[in-house]
Write a protein that holds these residues in place. Sequence first.
Motif, PDB file in Angstrom:
ATOM      1  N   PRO A  31     -33.877 -23.340  22.192  1.00 28.41           N
ATOM      2  CA  PRO A  31     -34.587 -24.665  22.291  1.00 28.41           C
ATOM      3  C   PRO A  31     -35.081 -25.027  21.104  1.00 28.41           C
ATOM      4  N   TRP A  32     -35.733 -24.064  20.283  1.00 30.67           N
ATOM      5  CA  TRP A  32     -36.204 -24.624  18.973  1.00 30.67           C
ATOM      6  C   TRP A  32     -35.383 -25.117  18.028  1.00 30.67           C
ATOM      7  N   GLN A  33     -33.962 -24.607  18.236  1.00 30.23           N
ATOM      8  CA  GLN A  33     -32.768 -25.080  17.269  1.00 30.23           C
ATOM      9  C   GLN A  33     -32.639 -26.625  17.841  1.00 30.23           C
ATOM     10  N   VAL A  34     -32.441 -26.851  18.955  1.00 29.75           N
ATOM     11  CA  VAL A  34     -32.178 -28.042  19.763  1.00 29.75           C
ATOM     12  C   VAL A  34     -33.337 -29.235  19.107  1.00 29.75           C
ATOM     13  N   GLN A  35     -34.610 -28.779  19.227  1.00 29.52           N
ATOM     14  CA  GLN A  35     -35.478 -29.563  18.751  1.00 29.52           C
ATOM     15  C   GLN A  35     -35.742 -29.810  17.300  1.00 29.52           C
ATOM     16  N   GLY A  36     -35.156 -28.730  16.641  1.00 28.75           N
ATOM     17  CA  GLY A  36     -35.109 -29.149  15.025  1.00 28.75           C
ATOM     18  C   GLY A  36     -34.236 -29.964  14.578  1.00 28.75           C
ATOM     19  N   GLU A  37     -33.156 -29.825  15.443  1.00 21.43           N
ATOM     20  CA  GLU A  37     -31.917 -30.975  15.027  1.00 21.43           C
ATOM     21  C   GLU A  37     -32.384 -32.021  15.377  1.00 21.43           C
ATOM     22  N   MET A  38     -33.000 -32.266  16.707  1.00 25.88           N
ATOM     23  CA  MET A  38     -33.502 -33.693  16.905  1.00 25.88           C
ATOM     24  C   MET A  38     -34.658 -34.304  15.826  1.00 25.88           C
ATOM     25  N   ILE A  39     -35.601 -33.420  15.580  1.00 24.28           N
ATOM     26  CA  ILE A  39     -36.361 -33.902  14.472  1.00 24.28           C
ATOM     27  C   ILE A  39     -35.881 -34.289  13.092  1.00 24.28           C
ATOM     28  N   GLY A  40     -34.593 -33.491  12.770  1.00 24.59           N
ATOM     29  CA  GLY A  40     -33.991 -33.926  11.751  1.00 24.59           C
ATOM     30  C   GLY A  40     -33.315 -35.417  11.858  1.00 24.59           C
ATOM     31  N   PHE A  41     -32.581 -35.684  13.221  1.00 22.31           N
ATOM     32  CA  PHE A  41     -32.122 -36.869  13.521  1.00 22.31           C
ATOM     33  C   PHE A  41     -33.115 -37.915  13.475  1.00 22.31           C
ATOM     34  N   ALA A  42     -34.329 -37.624  14.046  1.00 24.33           N
ATOM     35  CA  ALA A  42     -35.760 -38.543  14.017  1.00 24.33           C
ATOM     36  C   ALA A  42     -36.083 -38.943  12.672  1.00 24.33           C
ATOM     37  N   VAL A  43     -35.917 -37.893  11.588  1.00 22.22           N
ATOM     38  CA  VAL A  43     -36.544 -38.294  10.230  1.00 22.22           C
ATOM     39  C   VAL A  43     -35.572 -39.402   9.773  1.00 22.22           C
ATOM     40  N   GLY A  44     -34.348 -39.173   9.914  1.00 22.32           N
ATOM     41  CA  GLY A  44     -33.347 -40.261   9.397  1.00 22.32           C
ATOM     42  C   GLY A  44     -33.409 -41.368   9.990  1.00 22.32           C
ATOM     43  N   GLN A  45     -33.669 -41.371  11.289  1.00 26.24           N
ATOM     44  CA  GLN A  45     -34.113 -42.883  12.009  1.00 26.24           C
ATOM     45  C   GLN A  45     -35.290 -43.389  11.403  1.00 26.24           C
ATOM     46  N   ILE A  46     -36.195 -42.566  11.113  1.00 25.00           N
ATOM     47  CA  ILE A  46     -37.455 -43.333  10.895  1.00 25.00           C
ATOM     48  C   ILE A  46     -37.278 -43.823   9.293  1.00 25.00           C
ATOM     49  N   LEU A  47     -36.761 -43.113   8.360  1.00 28.12           N
ATOM     50  CA  LEU A  47     -36.605 -43.478   7.064  1.00 28.12           C
ATOM     51  C   LEU A  47     -35.667 -44.565   6.876  1.00 28.12           C
ATOM     52  N   GLU A  49     -45.045 -35.962  11.626  1.00 24.23           N
ATOM     53  CA  GLU A  49     -45.683 -36.346  13.089  1.00 24.23           C
ATOM     54  C   GLU A  49     -44.749 -37.496  13.917  1.00 24.23           C
ATOM     55  N   MET A  50     -44.465 -38.323  12.907  1.00 29.94           N
ATOM     56  CA  MET A  50     -43.455 -39.465  13.444  1.00 29.94           C
ATOM     57  C   MET A  50     -42.375 -39.004  14.121  1.00 29.94           C
ATOM     58  N   ALA A  51     -41.676 -37.872  13.299  1.00 32.11           N
ATOM     59  CA  ALA A  51     -40.427 -37.498  13.711  1.00 32.11           C
ATOM     60  C   ALA A  51     -40.494 -36.510  15.166  1.00 32.11           C
TER      61      ALA A  51
END
Length: 94
Positions: free
Chosen positions: A5-21, A80-82
């Motif tokens: 689960p932490w790997q999935v969430q980590g990947e989602m955070i990485g994707f969210a960082v990209g979207q936010i930027l 925090e946003m991600a």
Amino acid sequence: MAEEPWQVQGEMIGFAVGQILREARKGKGHTQEEVAWLAGISQAMLSHIESGNRNVRLNVVTLYKVAKAVGIRSLSQLMEMAESEASNDLDRSA
């Protein structure tokens, strides 16, 4: 092998960082080339960051420079946003 689960969430955070930027960059009316120049990276690297490419390895300094170039005050604010975005995505997929 299933991901933890932490790997999935980590990947989602990485994707969210990209979207936010990307959204912040577009909100400022900047092109990828402009932000890449301000951050001292290539346009191709910024494109990979914004797309949430799993294979991109970033150091904190690069991430900080990109965040500042698009008007995000700090890495804490970006994370925090991600985390919020990734959490919302997890809730929607459940």
